[in-house]
Design a protein around this motif. Sequence first.
Motif, mmCIF file in Angstrom:
data_model
loop_
_atom_site.group_PDB
_atom_site.id
_atom_site.type_symbol
_atom_site.label_atom_id
_atom_site.label_comp_id
_atom_site.label_asym_id
_atom_site.label_seq_id
_atom_site.Cartn_x
_atom_site.Cartn_y
_atom_site.Cartn_z
ATOM 1 N N ILE A 1 -42.125 -7.482 76.578
ATOM 2 C CA ILE A 1 -43.213 -7.405 75.601
ATOM 3 C C ILE A 1 -44.001 -6.114 75.797
ATOM 4 C CG2 ILE A 1 -45.340 -8.489 74.800
ATOM 5 C CD1 ILE A 1 -44.140 -11.182 75.740
ATOM 6 N N ALA A 2 -44.258 -5.760 77.057
ATOM 7 C CA ALA A 2 -44.997 -4.525 77.339
ATOM 8 C C ALA A 2 -44.260 -3.304 76.797
ATOM 9 C CB ALA A 2 -45.218 -4.385 78.850
ATOM 10 N N LYS A 3 -42.949 -3.310 76.881
ATOM 11 C CA LYS A 3 -42.144 -2.167 76.429
ATOM 12 C C LYS A 3 -42.030 -2.102 74.912
ATOM 13 C CE LYS A 3 -38.911 -1.580 80.318
ATOM 14 N NZ LYS A 3 -37.477 -1.692 80.700
ATOM 15 N N TYR A 4 -41.699 -3.248 74.305
ATOM 16 C CA TYR A 4 -41.265 -3.235 72.909
ATOM 17 C C TYR A 4 -42.160 -4.038 71.962
ATOM 18 C CZ TYR A 4 -36.997 -1.949 75.413
ATOM 19 O OH TYR A 4 -36.079 -1.363 76.244
ATOM 20 N N GLY A 5 -43.151 -4.766 72.506
ATOM 21 C CA GLY A 5 -43.912 -5.655 71.654
ATOM 22 C C GLY A 5 -43.197 -6.981 71.481
ATOM 23 N N TYR A 6 -43.722 -7.807 70.587
ATOM 24 C CA TYR A 6 -43.201 -9.166 70.453
ATOM 25 C C TYR A 6 -41.886 -9.231 69.674
ATOM 26 C CZ TYR A 6 -47.280 -11.165 72.655
ATOM 27 O OH TYR A 6 -48.232 -11.524 73.580
#
Length: 369
Positions: free
Chosen positions: A67-72
């Motif tokens: 999630i931190a890298k790409y979002g939800y």
Amino acid sequence: MAVRTGKGAGLVSAVGTDRAALGAWAGTRLGVLVLSVAVAAYWSYGDLKDSFLDRWTQWDVDLFIEIAKYGYRGDPSQPQDAGLPAFFPGLPILIRTVHYVVPSWELSALLISLVAGAVAMVALARLARLTGGDAKAVVALLLSPYAVFLFAGYSEALFLAFAVPAWLLARQRRWEPAVLCAMGATCVRVTGIFLAVALIVEFLVADRRWRLTPWLVLPFTPVAAYALYQWRRTGDWLAWQHAQQEGWGRSMAWPWDAFRTTWQAAFGDHNEFTGAFRVEIVAAIVGVALTCWLLARRRWSEAVYVGLPLASLLTSAFYLSIGRAALLWWPLWLGIGRLRWPAYLVVIVVFVPLLTEEVILFTSGHWAG
């Protein structure tokens, strides 16, 4: 010989409590670190990882980092994970923020838990001191079986770093900063909703300065903002709940059906999850007993904080993460910290081998709760 009295003596005592909490935190973190390195070198079963960071990046940690890298939406090179909205955005946002300074995503998650845990343990020690206890409560929590998740890049340490100070400040009737801390907790885990409700109960029982009432609404605003975000992204106001169902099969059930399903998984089947389901049952019993004890002592707000999330977990299709949720029950750790030394030492002697097993399980890729 001079004797310290008054505020000076209180300050010295408070500093000593803080140092004891930080010492316990540092010592147990070092112990977990040494144990996990030893496991990697000499004793491993399951998925052996090549590096220390990889061995601590298991299960939910991978999802927080994704999630931190790409979002939800998740990794665009992989099929979309329907379970990602089950995780509140507080920890992923912080991982992404720390990553601007720390190149490794995995190390960023570990460092957040390290710093947040130190903050939480100092606050817990101060809360114990306020209620007549000491740093024994901190040691009990740090050596408890599921304390492995306070070392790993999970959300429990960060939640406690907001929630315990919120409760401490509420007990001191400092409602404005308490509410702000509770808002931080609500950004991290859904349990923040129950903390917000418990703060309202504490306010109604012990304070009732009605001019402060609007402040008590603020901890609910991050939940509303997250629901609005997911609605705009997916068109679903209940995206969090549906993600729980899609990702983990967690749907509402009658408590007796949930217990029967969990009992069958714990004693009817034999696989890598069997032991975890047995622990879930024990944790559920402890949670129910703790809630009843708090009600009997008329500690209404703490009973609400423990009892409401426990009720939601006991009415899920099966018991999941109750043992890990116990890390957040500070009334439990305060109570254990108040035990007389013989009984307290018995608890610690039981805890340590269980924690050791959990560290081995987690760092070797097995399900640890």
